[in-house]
Write a protein that holds these residues in place. Structure first.
Motif, short mmCIF file in Angstrom:
data_model
loop_
_atom_site.label_atom_id
_atom_site.label_comp_id
_atom_site.label_asym_id
_atom_site.label_seq_id
_atom_site.Cartn_x
_atom_site.Cartn_y
_atom_site.Cartn_z
N CYS A 66 27.83 45.27 30.90
CA CYS A 66 27.71 44.25 31.82
C CYS A 66 27.80 42.97 31.26
O CYS A 66 28.39 41.73 31.82
CB CYS A 66 26.76 44.39 32.77
SG CYS A 66 26.91 46.09 34.03
N SER A 67 27.27 42.62 29.96
CA SER A 67 27.13 41.36 29.32
C SER A 67 28.51 40.81 29.18
O SER A 67 28.75 39.77 29.13
CB SER A 67 26.29 41.60 28.09
OG SER A 67 24.91 41.78 28.43
N THR A 68 29.51 41.72 28.82
CA THR A 68 30.74 41.24 28.40
C THR A 68 31.58 40.83 29.74
O THR A 68 32.54 40.19 29.67
CB THR A 68 31.69 42.35 27.83
OG1 THR A 68 31.64 43.31 28.54
CG2 THR A 68 30.93 42.71 26.34
N MET A 69 30.96 41.41 30.97
CA MET A 69 31.80 40.99 32.16
C MET A 69 31.26 39.83 32.84
O MET A 69 31.77 39.09 33.97
CB MET A 69 31.64 42.03 33.17
CG MET A 69 31.88 43.47 32.79
SD MET A 69 31.67 44.79 33.75
CE MET A 69 31.70 44.50 35.24
N GLN A 70 30.20 39.09 32.38
CA GLN A 70 29.52 38.10 33.07
C GLN A 70 30.23 36.58 32.44
O GLN A 70 30.77 36.58 31.48
CB GLN A 70 28.05 37.96 32.88
CG GLN A 70 27.08 38.73 33.62
CD GLN A 70 27.08 38.18 34.94
OE1 GLN A 70 27.55 37.17 35.40
NE2 GLN A 70 26.14 38.50 35.66
N VAL A 91 29.91 50.64 39.18
CA VAL A 91 29.29 49.35 38.64
C VAL A 91 29.91 48.42 39.89
O VAL A 91 30.77 48.28 40.13
CB VAL A 91 30.19 48.98 37.29
CG1 VAL A 91 29.56 47.47 37.12
CG2 VAL A 91 29.36 49.83 36.23
N ILE A 92 28.79 47.79 40.47
CA ILE A 92 28.82 47.03 41.66
C ILE A 92 28.58 45.35 41.25
O ILE A 92 27.55 45.25 40.70
CB ILE A 92 28.10 47.39 42.75
CG1 ILE A 92 28.35 49.03 43.07
CG2 ILE A 92 28.29 46.48 43.90
CD1 ILE A 92 27.22 49.57 43.91
N GLY A 109 38.10 43.03 37.53
CA GLY A 109 39.12 43.95 36.89
C GLY A 109 38.27 45.23 36.46
O GLY A 109 38.94 46.26 36.39
N GLU A 110 37.06 44.70 36.03
CA GLU A 110 36.26 45.97 35.36
C GLU A 110 35.33 46.69 36.25
O GLU A 110 35.00 48.03 35.85
CB GLU A 110 35.78 45.58 34.11
CG GLU A 110 36.48 44.87 32.93
CD GLU A 110 35.90 44.63 31.75
OE1 GLU A 110 34.70 45.15 31.38
OE2 GLU A 110 36.47 44.03 30.93
N SER A 130 45.26 46.33 43.58
CA SER A 130 44.30 47.30 42.79
C SER A 130 42.86 46.32 43.04
O SER A 130 41.86 46.83 43.14
CB SER A 130 44.51 47.54 41.47
OG SER A 130 44.73 46.43 40.65
N GLN A 131 42.96 44.89 42.94
CA GLN A 131 41.81 44.31 42.91
C GLN A 131 41.41 43.92 44.40
O GLN A 131 40.35 43.96 44.64
CB GLN A 131 42.24 42.72 42.51
CG GLN A 131 42.24 42.49 41.05
CD GLN A 131 42.83 41.19 40.34
OE1 GLN A 131 43.60 40.64 41.33
NE2 GLN A 131 42.57 40.70 39.42
N GLN A 132 42.35 43.74 45.32
CA GLN A 132 41.97 43.92 46.69
C GLN A 132 41.32 45.06 46.96
O GLN A 132 40.30 44.98 47.97
CB GLN A 132 43.15 43.78 47.56
CG GLN A 132 44.02 42.42 47.61
CD GLN A 132 45.15 42.33 48.51
OE1 GLN A 132 45.08 42.80 49.72
NE2 GLN A 132 46.22 41.77 47.86
#
Length: 386
Positions: A66-70, A91-92, A109-110, A130-132
């Protein structure tokens, strides 16, 4: 099965009595903002106190992921939700940002599900398919905290200190890191608890209209929007005061800019200091009608959620953004498009006890099912895990 306000059904695992697997929620607290994320945190803590979820601070591999997603500029609230005794987790992300066209691309994306405060169909449709599929709307929300949070007061405070330490270790200037930490602590200290916000249709209200708004100082804020936004809000106050007189309470929040340029339109209710906010929240419950206008970028303001909690009659500008559970004009609130039309809607409610009572009843039902933090987070977790 549980029914949503739109009549649809989803799996329910939200009460002890239902005897279905409870949820384990791991909360990412390496980066968070107490003011922006307090609503979601309140709902999660309430669910934990109820016994519906097990809530803990995220660690290990999930924390690193999650740290890499922030994006540190505007942090998301992130969590991992797992069903007990089943190999099923999500993961929300919760994005409270005003702009409906701004996304955290890496997180989107992740993650598995991306809840966003401001969603507008035209902006969401620009995403990939896929994002929608991941995007979900959020109902009106507001900054708050819950009574009886117990150890979570300590855990969140410790997380704020640890966050400042990590920032300093990552070469952020110490003054900047400490300043950010103190700002979060101030926000935490002045958050009003839900009992300060909430009221119900059984209580009587003062037959007055509350409208308080802020202006932006052109010397501090740049952009074409500043003048247009300020002019719109000034006109709103002028028309309300001209037509309603003493039945209108509020005005422009007191700042050096408004005191210098619009002294005749200053609020007669309260000053704008954060230390006075709990007092302001308690005062808001007294008035029969409260007026809502759009926030910047056409966002839904926190004041809309506050109004629903306080069970004032809501008179609102047209609402552009989407909600998970539709807030219906004519049922939950009265809508206006011009300043004069707004005053007409207010007068309807001041002059008709029956209309005001029906609006308050419907709005209260909506609040309890769709906005009350515990029920909102219950629904969000159900949606994510279904």
């Amino acid at each position: 099965m549980t029914n949503n306000l739109d009549g649809s059904q989803q799996p329910c695992f939200t009460s002890i009595e239902s005897r279905v697997p409870q949820l384990k929620v791991d909360l990412f607290l390496a980066e968070f903002n107490m003011w922006l994320h307090s609503y979601f945190l309140t709902g999660l803590v309430q669910l934990a106190l109820e016994g519906t979820i097990t809530l803990q601070v995220m660690r290990g591999r999930d924390l690193r992921r999650c740290s890499t997603m922030q994006n540190s500029g505007y942090p998301l609230l992130m969590l991992k939700c797992s069903e007990a005794n089943r190999n099923n987790s999500r993961v929300i992300c919760f994005d409270p940002r005003d702009q409906s066209d701004a996304w955290q691309a890496k997180a989107l994306g992740e993650c598995d599900i991306y809840f966003k405060r401001s969603t507008h169909r035209q902006d969401t449709e620009r995403l990939t398919e896929s994002q929608q599929f991941k995007v979900r709307s959020i109902n009106p929300m507001f900054a708050t905290w819950c009574s009886g949070a117990g150890s979570w007061n300590v855990r969140l405070s410790a997380a704020l200190v640890a966050m400042a330490g990590r920032r300093i270790a990552a070469r952020m200037p110490t003054r900047e890191a400490v300043s950010s930490m103190l700002e979060n602590f101030r926000a935490f200290a002045f958050l009003s608890t839900l009992d300060n916000y909430e009221d119900n249709p059984a209580t009587s209200k003062r037959k007055q209209v509350l409208f308080q708004t802020r202006l932006w100082d052109p010397s501090e804020e740049k952009g074409d929007w500043v003048e247009a936004c300020n002019s719109h809000r000034v006109e709103m106050v002028r028309v309300l005061r001209r037509r309603l007189g003493t039945r209108c309470v509020g005005g422009l929040s007191r700042t050096p800019y408004t005191e210098k340029n619009f002294p005749e339109l200053l609020s007669n209710l309260t000053i704008s200091a954060k230390s006075k906010r709990p007092e302001f929240i308690r005062l808001c419950r007294q008035f029969l009608v409260r007026v809502n206008i759009k926030a910047l970028f056409d966002a839904t303001p926190y004041s809309l959620g506050e109004t629903l909690a306080a069970n004032n009659c809501l008179v609102s500008e047209s609402i552009r953004n989407d909600f998970a559970a539709p807030l219906q004009a004519g049922t939950h609130y009265l809508e206006f498009t011009t300043p004069d039309e707004r005053v007409d809607r207010c007068q309807e409610l001041l002059d008709s006890d029956g209309k005001a009572a029906r609006l308050r009843e419907a709005a209260h039902a909506y609040y309890r099912k769709a906005v009350f933090p515990k029920e909102a987070m219950r629904t969000f977790l159900e949606q994510a895990m279904s």
